[in-house]
Structures are given as C-alpha cells and as structure tokens.
Design an enzyme around this catalytic site. Sequence first.
Site, short mmCIF file in Angstrom:
data_model
loop_
_atom_site.label_atom_id
_atom_site.label_comp_id
_atom_site.label_asym_id
_atom_site.label_seq_id
_atom_site.Cartn_x
_atom_site.Cartn_y
_atom_site.Cartn_z
N HIS A 194 0.77 -1.26 0.00
CA HIS A 194 0.00 0.00 0.00
C HIS A 194 0.81 1.31 0.00
O HIS A 194 1.00 1.92 -1.04
CB HIS A 194 -0.93 0.03 1.21
CG HIS A 194 -2.00 -1.00 1.20
ND1 HIS A 194 -2.88 -1.16 0.17
CD2 HIS A 194 -2.35 -1.93 2.13
CE1 HIS A 194 -3.73 -2.12 0.45
NE2 HIS A 194 -3.42 -2.62 1.63
C1 BDR Z 1 -4.26 2.05 4.13
O1 BDR Z 1 -4.86 1.73 5.39
C2 BDR Z 1 -3.88 1.65 6.37
O2 BDR Z 1 -4.16 0.64 7.31
C3 BDR Z 1 -2.58 1.41 5.64
O3 BDR Z 1 -1.49 1.93 6.38
C4 BDR Z 1 -2.77 2.17 4.36
O4 BDR Z 1 -2.42 3.52 4.48
C5 BDR Z 1 -4.68 0.99 3.14
O5 BDR Z 1 -6.07 1.02 2.97
#
Ligand code: BDR
Length: 307
Positions: free
Chosen positions: A231
Amino acid sequence: MRTLIFDTDIGVDDAFALAYAAKTQRLLGITTVFGNVSVHQATKNARLFCEKMGIVAPVYRGCSRPLALAPGAPAKLHGEDGLGDAFENTYSDQAPGAVQFIIDSVRAQPHEITLVAIGPLTNIASAINQAPDIISQVKELVIMGGAFGTDGHAGNVTPFSEFNIWKDPHAADQVLSSALPVILLPLDVTHKVLIRGEEMHQLNQPVLSAICRPYLAYSLAKEGFDGMALHDTLTISWLCLPQAFTLTESPLRVITEGIASGQTVRKLSALASREDAFRDLPTQRIALQVDAQAVRTHFFNALKIKD
Ligand code: BDR
Ligand code: CA
C-alpha cells in the site's frame, strides 16, 4: 530526489514507506495523524522507527480526530501499537504542531515541497483551510487512498471505501476536490503490489521483519496468504518510478454520508448534466494500473541490505 513532508498514521506499511523514502528522497519532516493508531501513538511510533532505522527527521504532531465525524477506533491489523508490538516504546508523544509546520514549510519553499499523505487527510485539509494560499505553492501531493473497483479492487473497510478516506471523508473530499496537484494511488493499484513473508525477511532488515510479523500472521489466518500489500510504499514508488503507473484524469469527490460513506468517486462523463457536483472542479490524476513487478523490484533493491 524530492523534498518531502511525510504525513502518516504510522503503521506497518507506513513504516516501510518511511524507510523507502529515507533511502530515496530528502525528508524535511514527518507529520503524524490519527488513523491506524491514535495521533499520540503515531508520534511515538515515528520517533521509535526513526531511531531504530537511523532516520534523521523532525516529528510534528497533527490532528487527533476527523473534521466532522466522531473519533473511531484504531485499526488492529498493525498490532495494538501500530508497529507490530515488536518494541517497547518509551518515546514522547509531545511535538510541535504538524498543520502549522506544513503551512510554514510550503510558504518558505514555494513549489519545492512534495507532500506524501498515507493516512487520513485531516492534516492536509486543515492546512489548506487555514492557509488557502499554499494550495498553489505545493509541488505535488501524493496520496495513498481510495478505491474505484478496477479489476475487482474495491473497498477494504466497506464494499466501497478504503480505510484512509473512510476515516475522514470530509477532509478527503476537501483535499481531492481542491486545486492541489494530487496524484492518487488507490487500492486498484496498491492491492496488486504484494510482498510474501519470505521476501520480507530476505531484505535483511531486522526492524522491518519484526514489525510485520502480526500483520503477516493475520493475513495468513484470514486470507490464507503469507504476505501483504505494500500500500503506502507506492507513494514513494510513484516518485522513483512514475513510468510504472498508468494514469487516468478526472475530477474527484468523496461520499461523506450514508452506506457509501468514504467512497471515492470520479466523474466518468464530460456530458453536461443538470445537477453536477463536479462542476468546475480541477482534474486530478488517479493511478488505475501498475507494473507490479517493476515496483516490487525497485522497492527490494532500495531496501535490501546485502549479506
Ligand atoms: C491504508 O490503510 C492503512 O491501514 C494502511 O497503512 C494504508 O495507508 C490501506 O487502505
Ligand atoms: Ca497508512
């Protein structure tokens, strides 16, 4: 190499992104925000992670709650403390204000500062609300957030909504519909760039290995996959390797209430309609496809410590 303000609710993939940014960009400061953890925990985490990784950057504390919604519970996926409960954290949660730091920095270096935002967009919205003049002075705002359903990659909190946007949809709507030069990296691309647990440990980065253990265990138990999506690291991939991304351009809004609260929506047609919530909004760039292998390889090469 860009000069970055790195805005984070620091959890596991945020920490990977911070390590990646420290290797490839110039870090002006780290601004914390609630999200994966409370802003107090995020501030402590930023300090702990920097110390463990030898990263030198000042830390600023940002917003503790969404602009309009009631504060919600932190995410559990990243461990109770956001960094996999791997280390005792005795660092202070006190720090100068993040919103003022963002405003002052952009004014001091107009058109030079790239904002990387990988948590709820509350600090960024607060900064442009307090100082609208900075909107035209930010070099670029690189955001991990949102979901548009490309190849089935829709929401990860609700069927429509991605975590960072869902946490503060009002802030996200203000930021995405503003004239800030946004590049949005939604789940459509971030869910395609995966790292296996085994590969994670091959980086020879003991701190990164330690913090991701509970995340990997959760993913294995829930999805049968010993690995995770990278991500937030894709924000840094965009800065290092923009040619790996295929973009589309359109005005953006965020749904702020009802069953689709937190859904990112883009205008699909240029046809005029009587009611148009996108009328006169600037066009933003959205990444909907990615060369996942190129992005993975660049991340590995930047982070791997040779035996
Ligand atoms: C996002 O949600 C968070 O838990 C992660 O760090 C990332 O920024 C992904 O949906
Ligand atoms: Ca994050």
